[in-house]
Enzyme design. Structure first.
Site, short mmCIF file in Angstrom:
data_model
loop_
_atom_site.label_atom_id
_atom_site.label_comp_id
_atom_site.label_asym_id
_atom_site.label_seq_id
_atom_site.Cartn_x
_atom_site.Cartn_y
_atom_site.Cartn_z
N ASP A 189 5.79 -11.11 -4.90
CA ASP A 189 5.43 -11.28 -3.75
C ASP A 189 4.67 -12.63 -3.33
OD1 ASP A 189 5.01 -10.06 -0.86
OD2 ASP A 189 2.96 -10.40 -1.37
N GLU A 274 11.82 -12.18 -2.58
CA GLU A 274 12.16 -11.51 -1.14
C GLU A 274 13.19 -12.64 -0.80
OE1 GLU A 274 9.25 -8.99 1.17
OE2 GLU A 274 8.10 -10.43 0.09
N CYS A 327 4.41 2.93 0.70
CA CYS A 327 3.51 3.20 -0.48
C CYS A 327 4.36 3.36 -1.74
CB CYS A 327 2.83 4.60 -0.21
SG CYS A 327 1.74 5.24 -1.55
N CYS A 330 4.13 7.39 -3.42
CA CYS A 330 4.83 8.46 -2.74
C CYS A 330 5.83 8.14 -1.89
CB CYS A 330 3.82 9.35 -2.07
SG CYS A 330 3.24 8.47 -0.51
N CYS A 349 -0.39 10.43 0.22
CA CYS A 349 -1.08 10.69 -0.94
C CYS A 349 -2.19 10.31 -1.24
CB CYS A 349 -0.01 9.99 -2.15
SG CYS A 349 0.10 8.33 -2.23
N ASP A 356 -0.95 -7.00 -1.68
CA ASP A 356 0.00 -8.11 -2.41
C ASP A 356 0.46 -7.21 -3.60
OD1 ASP A 356 -0.22 -9.64 -0.34
OD2 ASP A 356 -2.12 -10.67 -1.55
#
Length: 399
Positions: A189, A274, A327, A330, A349, A356
């Protein structure tokens, strides 16, 4: 491991004699003139709905050399002039292939000063490089050796705005070979506070090279702004001082990115990043300077060609994938997350995430699905009509 035998350019600084500098400067000017003449001819033909090929522009060059107005084109080597026509042909091919915009005219002040020589226009013997129309070899600083037994196929000479002379030698490098396979994969990232955050939890600090020299750059730019516009010697001197500061910043940034990308390629078999649209992101005037200094596009480019050299895989996930709001525990997606939020707690959760690190985990997870669903490495550019790993859906069946 089997060598890949790829062509590789080695760039060196050199220090020309006064006569060589004059000859090269004259060549740069002639290359620019031929390029602009050919572009004007092709543009005029385009207005008449006609296409002009490289062969036709080459015939035009022969005619131009015979005229009194452009007789000076005979004073330089003909090879760089022909190469300029080939470069224009490539520019038009990219335009017709919708990979680039319409070719633009070269400017004496703003365009890159360079000339390309093929094997017929230079001599390379015993580590000495001599260009056409020159009696002496170039005084090259061999900062690193060429591959043993390498024979240059193309030589490009250039001068940057800081006044430094460079020669780029293209050779076939037999020493490049894929690295031993490893079983590690990493998600990355990119950011501004930290240049990179890895899915391993490691954060790499952003050096902010431009900020370190901002005061020096501002001082040089103020001195230049006080000079009267024109071709004065003092203005040219101050313009070069500004260019030297910019060159210092760019050199440090490039060196840091080279070390960083080499390390990542050596340590990981699969690297997931990305597919950011940096061109659109720099339109944010509040962040444009910081984003440009981070050089995310340059980082990606280095990562991709080094991965190709050493047998690694680079995967780019869709730019609209909500890596920061998802997330990684979950799968719950937050509706909104402001830029200043660096740590957040999942409503589903209750897991607490570093923004990051969580994004890097999600980037890695969705990137590894490429091998399952067959999404492309560059979902937005290389595969027309293709979908990224994060947007694959079952095809709609016709009734």
């Amino acid at each position: 491991m089997k060598a890949t035998h790829v062509k590789r350019a080695f760039k060196y600084r050199f220090y020309p004699t006064d006569a060589q500098a004059v000859e090269l400067s004259r060549t740069f000017g002639c290359v620019r003139k031929v390029y602009n003449l050919a572009l004007a001819a092709r543009t005029e033909a385009w207005g008449r709905q006609e296409r002009v090929s490289y062969g036709q522009t080459s015939a035009m060059l022969t005619v131009w050399k015979k005229t009194e107005e452009f007789a000076y084109l005979n004073d330089v080597s003909s090879v760089p002039l022909q190469q300029a026509l080939r470069h224009l042909q490539v520019a038009f091919s990219n335009f017709f292939g919708k990979r680039a915009g319409y070719p633009r005219f070269k400017s004496r002040k703003r365009s890159r000063r360079s000339a390309e020589y093929t094997a017929s226009a230079f001599r390379f013997r015993d580590g000495c490089l001599t260009l056409a129309k020159m009696d002496q070899p170039l005084d090259i600083v061999w900062s690193r050796p060429l591959p043993e037994g390498a024979s240059p196929s193309t030589v490009t000479v250039s001068q940057d705005p800081a006044g430094r002379w460079h020669v780029s030698i293209l050779v076939q490098d037999p020493t490049l070979a894929p690295l031993p396979t490893v079983d590690t994969a990493v998600g990355i990232d990119v950011g501004l506070d930290h240049l990179l955050t890895l899915s391993t939890g490691e954060k790499i600090t952003n050096p902010r090279h431009e900020r370190r020299d901002r005061a020096r750059l501002a001082k040089a730019q103020r001195r230049l702004a006080r000079k009267a516009k024109g071709e004065g010697a003092n203005r040219a001197k101050d313009r070069r001082k500004v260019a030297k500061v910019h060159a210092r910043i760019a050199d440090r940034r490039r060196d840091h990115l080279h070390k960083l990308t080499t390390r990542l390629v050596r340590e990981h078999q699969t690297i997931v990043i990305e597919d950011l649209s940096v061109r659109n992101m720099v339109r944010n005037h509040s962040l444009a300077r910081a984003i440009s200094d981070a050089a995310w596009s340059e980082f990606r480019g280095m990562l991709e060609y080094k991965a190709a050299w050493y047998g690694r895989e680079v995967i780019a996930v869709d730019r609209f994938f909500p890596s920061s709001k998802l997330c990684s525990t979950c799968g719950t997606v937050r509706s909104e997350m402001l830029l200043h939020v660096r740590v957040w707690t999942c409503d589903g959760c209750g897991a607490t995430h570093d923004r990051d690190v969580n994004a890097a985990h999600n980037v890695l997870a969705v990137g590894l699905t490429v091998s399952v669903c067959g999404a492309g490495v560059r979902p937005q550019r290389s595969t027309p009509g293709g979908q990224s790993a994060s947007k694959q859906k079952p095809p709609r069946r016709e009734p």
